[in-house]
Enzyme design. Structure first.
Site: not given
Ligand code: MN
Length: 375
Positions: A40, A210, A334
């Site tokens: 992600e 998301h 992330d």
């Molecule tokens: Mn993210």
């Protein structure tokens, strides 16, 4: 030891508990040479950044949550520059690869950073999504072992979004789509969005839901104390989106539909038992829902994969392993919002058994996104 043994009774629970329970008894499994895929990882392109900047002056009126995220009304301290991640978001070249190398990450699955193209009117969103996907495909094509990509699609025009997803997968080689939760207060379980879900199911690619700021109809109480973003609001917004899909019955209509959510499942694994109990007792039924063929927890396990983005935390991972099993959780850092090196260090230090570690770091991502393993 007796107490631990008694905790380990039962199939899935036993396997999952062993995976983490080994930490106290043995040194960490060797992680040298292990392929790490981070699933992600955000990026942006100048065209989307400029178009978003043009929207900011009017944003508070129609998207108060997103305006708070962008700090539209926040006073700047003198000399305050842009945050460091802003430049990192825009770099899908050498310095990102260097950051990945420093963290020991082989491959990033790239997603256009939230809120993506979903703030724009449909025409601009259509154009920008194509620009993003073409650029993303070129980036992946230049480094096919280092990057994979999820398409940006505009739910504002569901028929176009479905066609763009098909183009992205079949022509550009992208591996699914990212949708940054609600689109102007609407959710993917609503009937007008069905072509998007049908396209994903037919193409057998996942949709990554998301986070973004809570929808305008929900965000009010999050504003007073700055609870809109990653600190709490993102999880509430995104888990609600996932639950709307589950309780709508759409997974019975589209058995091939697969969803990915981040942040250790946005809190849902913690709540599965309560959902099952109260669905059995008559909850989870409303004017738009259909009767479910399975308990909600089973639908979640069958159709969702979660990632550890921004939540590489032992107690949460232990709960997720116990509730979902090791095949439903993928590593994510992330980037660039979280520290990828720290994320890797925390997972490496857990002492997971080698099979669980391989599932978490690469096997599940290879399966879910259809990635080839060069090894
Ligand atoms: Mn993210």
């Amino acid at each position: 030891m007796i107490a631990r043994r008694s905790l380990l009774k039962g199939g899935l629970l036993a396997g999952a508990a062993t995976a983490l329970g080994a930490a106290a008894d043995s040194s960490p499994a060797p992680t040298v040479g292990l392929r790490r895929i981070a699933t992600e990882e955000g990026f942006n392109i100048p065209e989307v950044a400029r178009a978003t900047a043009r929207l900011l002056p009017g944003l508070a009126a129609r998207e108060p949550g997103e305006a708070a995220i962008f700090g539209v009304d926040r006073p700047r301290s003198p000399g305050e520059g842009p945050p460091p991640w802003l430049q990192q978001l825009g770099d899908i070249g050498a310095s990102r690869l260097a950051d990945m190398d420093a963290a020991g990450i082989a491959t990033q699955v790239l997603l256009l950073s939230s809120p993506g193209v979903q703030l724009f009117e449909a025409g601009e969103a259509r154009e920008l999504s194509q620009v993003v996907n073409d650029r993303l495909a070129r980036t992946v094509g230049a480094h096919p072992d280092r990057y994979a990509g999820l398409a940006a699609i505009p739910p504002q025009d569901p028929a176009f979004a479905a066609r763009e997803l098909e183009r992205a997968v079949k022509t550009l080689g992208l591996k699914g789509a990212v949708i940054n939760s609600h689109t102007q207060g609407h959710y993917l379980d609503e009937i007008p969005y069905r072509p998007i879900l049908e396209a994903a199911a037919t193409l057998q690619v996942p949709i990554y839901i998301h986070p973004r700021a809570p929808s305008p109809q929900m965000v009010g109480p999050y504003l007073d104390h700055g609870l809109v973003g990653a600190i709490w609001g993102y999880a509430v917004e995104t888990s609600l989106h996932a639950l709307r899909l589950i309780f709508s019955g759409v997974f019975d209509a589209l058995p091939d539909l697969r969803i990915v959510i981040g942040h250790m499942g946005e809190g849902i694994p913690f709540f599965l038992d309560r959902m099952d109990t109260h669905y059995a007792a008559g909850g989870g039924r409303g004017p738009a829902s259909k009767p479910l063929s399975r308990p909600p927890s089973e639908i979640f396990r069958d159709h969702f994969t979660i990632t550890t983005s921004g939540m590489n935390w032992r107690p949460a991972l232990r709960l997720a392993l116990e509730t979902l099993g090791p095949d439903r959780i993928m590593f994510a850092a992330d980037y660039p919002f979280e520290d990828a090196r720290a994320a890797v260090a925390r997972i490496d230090a857990l002492g997971l058994d080698p099979t669980t570690l391989a599932s978490l770091y690469h096997r599940n991502a290879e399966r879910v996104f259809g990635l080839t393993n060069p090894a």
